[in-house]
Design a protein around this motif. Sequence first.
Motif, short mmCIF file in Angstrom:
data_model
loop_
_atom_site.label_atom_id
_atom_site.label_comp_id
_atom_site.label_asym_id
_atom_site.label_seq_id
_atom_site.Cartn_x
_atom_site.Cartn_y
_atom_site.Cartn_z
N GLY A 223 -11.97 -3.28 -1.26
CA GLY A 223 -11.44 -2.89 -2.55
C GLY A 223 -10.00 -2.40 -2.45
N LEU A 224 -9.72 -1.60 -1.41
CA LEU A 224 -8.36 -1.12 -1.21
C LEU A 224 -7.42 -2.27 -0.86
CD1 LEU A 224 -9.00 2.16 0.83
CD2 LEU A 224 -8.67 1.89 -1.62
N LEU A 225 -7.91 -3.22 -0.08
CA LEU A 225 -7.08 -4.37 0.30
C LEU A 225 -6.67 -5.17 -0.93
CD1 LEU A 225 -5.96 -6.33 2.50
CD2 LEU A 225 -8.21 -7.45 2.47
N LEU A 226 -7.57 -5.32 -1.89
CA LEU A 226 -7.31 -6.17 -3.05
C LEU A 226 -6.65 -5.43 -4.21
CD1 LEU A 226 -10.61 -8.27 -3.18
CD2 LEU A 226 -8.42 -8.93 -2.18
N PHE A 227 -6.93 -4.14 -4.36
CA PHE A 227 -6.53 -3.45 -5.58
C PHE A 227 -5.60 -2.25 -5.38
CE2 PHE A 227 -10.65 -5.38 -6.65
CZ PHE A 227 -10.30 -6.10 -7.79
N LEU A 228 -5.32 -1.88 -4.15
CA LEU A 228 -4.50 -0.68 -3.96
C LEU A 228 -3.60 -0.86 -2.75
CD1 LEU A 228 -4.58 2.00 -5.62
CD2 LEU A 228 -5.77 3.01 -3.69
N ASP A 229 -2.38 -0.38 -2.86
CA ASP A 229 -1.41 -0.51 -1.77
C ASP A 229 -1.26 0.86 -1.10
OD1 ASP A 229 0.45 -1.55 -0.05
OD2 ASP A 229 2.12 -1.31 -1.44
N GLU A 230 -2.40 1.41 -0.64
CA GLU A 230 -2.35 2.78 -0.11
C GLU A 230 -1.75 2.84 1.29
OE1 GLU A 230 -5.59 1.46 2.41
OE2 GLU A 230 -4.86 0.91 0.43
N GLU A 231 -1.69 1.72 2.01
CA GLU A 231 -1.16 1.73 3.37
C GLU A 231 0.36 1.61 3.40
OE1 GLU A 231 -3.05 -0.90 6.06
OE2 GLU A 231 -5.00 0.06 5.88
N SER A 232 1.00 1.53 2.25
CA SER A 232 2.46 1.46 2.21
C SER A 232 3.10 2.80 2.54
CB SER A 232 2.91 1.02 0.80
OG SER A 232 2.59 2.01 -0.15
N GLY A 233 2.33 3.86 2.51
CA GLY A 233 2.86 5.20 2.74
C GLY A 233 3.23 5.90 1.45
N ALA A 234 3.11 5.20 0.32
CA ALA A 234 3.39 5.81 -0.98
C ALA A 234 2.30 6.83 -1.30
CB ALA A 234 3.46 4.75 -2.07
N VAL A 235 2.70 7.96 -1.84
CA VAL A 235 1.75 9.05 -2.09
C VAL A 235 0.82 8.78 -3.28
CG1 VAL A 235 1.54 11.49 -2.73
CG2 VAL A 235 3.19 10.79 -0.98
N PRO A 236 1.32 8.28 -4.45
CA PRO A 236 0.43 8.12 -5.61
C PRO A 236 -0.83 7.30 -5.35
CG PRO A 236 2.70 7.96 -6.31
CD PRO A 236 2.73 7.98 -4.81
N PRO A 237 -0.76 6.12 -4.68
CA PRO A 237 -2.00 5.38 -4.44
C PRO A 237 -3.00 6.17 -3.59
CG PRO A 237 -0.10 3.98 -4.08
CD PRO A 237 0.42 5.36 -4.21
N MET A 238 -2.52 6.90 -2.58
CA MET A 238 -3.42 7.67 -1.75
C MET A 238 -4.03 8.84 -2.52
SD MET A 238 -5.09 7.93 0.98
CE MET A 238 -4.35 6.73 2.08
N LEU A 239 -3.24 9.44 -3.41
CA LEU A 239 -3.78 10.50 -4.26
C LEU A 239 -4.89 9.96 -5.16
CD1 LEU A 239 -0.58 12.48 -5.35
CD2 LEU A 239 -2.38 13.25 -3.79
N CYS A 240 -4.68 8.76 -5.71
CA CYS A 240 -5.73 8.13 -6.53
C CYS A 240 -6.99 7.89 -5.71
CB CYS A 240 -5.22 6.80 -7.10
SG CYS A 240 -3.94 6.95 -8.35
N PHE A 241 -6.80 7.45 -4.48
CA PHE A 241 -7.94 7.19 -3.60
C PHE A 241 -8.69 8.49 -3.28
CE2 PHE A 241 -9.35 6.22 0.94
CZ PHE A 241 -10.53 5.61 0.53
N GLY A 242 -7.95 9.51 -2.89
CA GLY A 242 -8.58 10.77 -2.55
C GLY A 242 -9.34 11.39 -3.71
N LEU A 243 -8.73 11.38 -4.90
CA LEU A 243 -9.38 11.97 -6.07
C LEU A 243 -10.59 11.14 -6.50
CD1 LEU A 243 -6.28 13.08 -8.17
CD2 LEU A 243 -7.89 14.54 -6.92
N SER A 244 -10.50 9.82 -6.36
CA SER A 244 -11.64 8.96 -6.71
C SER A 244 -12.84 9.26 -5.80
CB SER A 244 -11.24 7.49 -6.59
OG SER A 244 -10.20 7.17 -7.49
#
Length: 276
Positions: A223-244
């Motif tokens: 799901g992260l591979l297809l819908f989220l760019d959390e490995e870019s180092g950007a904080v907002p996607p990782m915050l979304c992941f953590g809160l989810s």
Amino acid sequence: MDGDSAGRTRRRGGVWGTVGVFTVVASLAAGTLGALQPATGIPQEVVQLTQFGPALAVGALALYQRRRTGELLRGAAGAGAGPRPLGGAVLLGAAGLIVVLCVLGSYAVCGQAPFTPPGSLHQSFALIVVAQLVGACGEEVGWRCFLQPLLRTRLGTLAASVTVGVLWGVWHVQVFAQAPAYAAAFLVATVAMSVVLGIALDGLGGWRRLLYAGGFHALVNLGLLLFLDEESGAVPPMLCFGLSCLLVAVLAVTLRGGRRARERAVAPAAATLHGT
């Protein structure tokens, strides 16, 4: 100190010593595998060899704790006394819910949710799915099939789950090279997912435990591979992941509390009926 107290102290020390050995070996093995991956030619998009570090740690511990390791993997040790384990479909649904919440959160925070079409990936998506499941099982045989049941012999479900989640998060040492908020959100995610898995799998052993845990882990990764760019180092996607992950964990704890309350309410009535 009497003999029984000394024996309990030694057993507690043995458990935490095993936890320490497992964590160190899993970390060293993951680092070695990560360094070797470029030489193998296996793309990280398909599978990261570091995922097999925990499996190697279990194998190393089995060399001198064969019986205990076997009991933990079979589910003969560390069985919970709480409600029955949740079904695999419920656990896989929880993984899907995490991904959906990530997408909704990304829309709310960033105004968009990046989607990577499977056909645009450099490798066959079918190959990636299989490899991701194998890699996830390589991790989960250590975290959820060995370490969680081991700690469950000394701790409650939530305490054991949080402990495994912290160790699991710290094991991803490369994350801590990112911004503090990124690393903190990632740690929240690993602890929260560990709580979900701990509640869902408590008391379940054998191949089903591995398959359910690996399936949950692989679905989240896909799901992260297809819908989220959390490995870019950007904080907002990782915050979304953590809160989810945190929201799903809170839901799991709430549902567990409700099940326990219903079982406690039913037990006296069942005992009275049996007595009559």
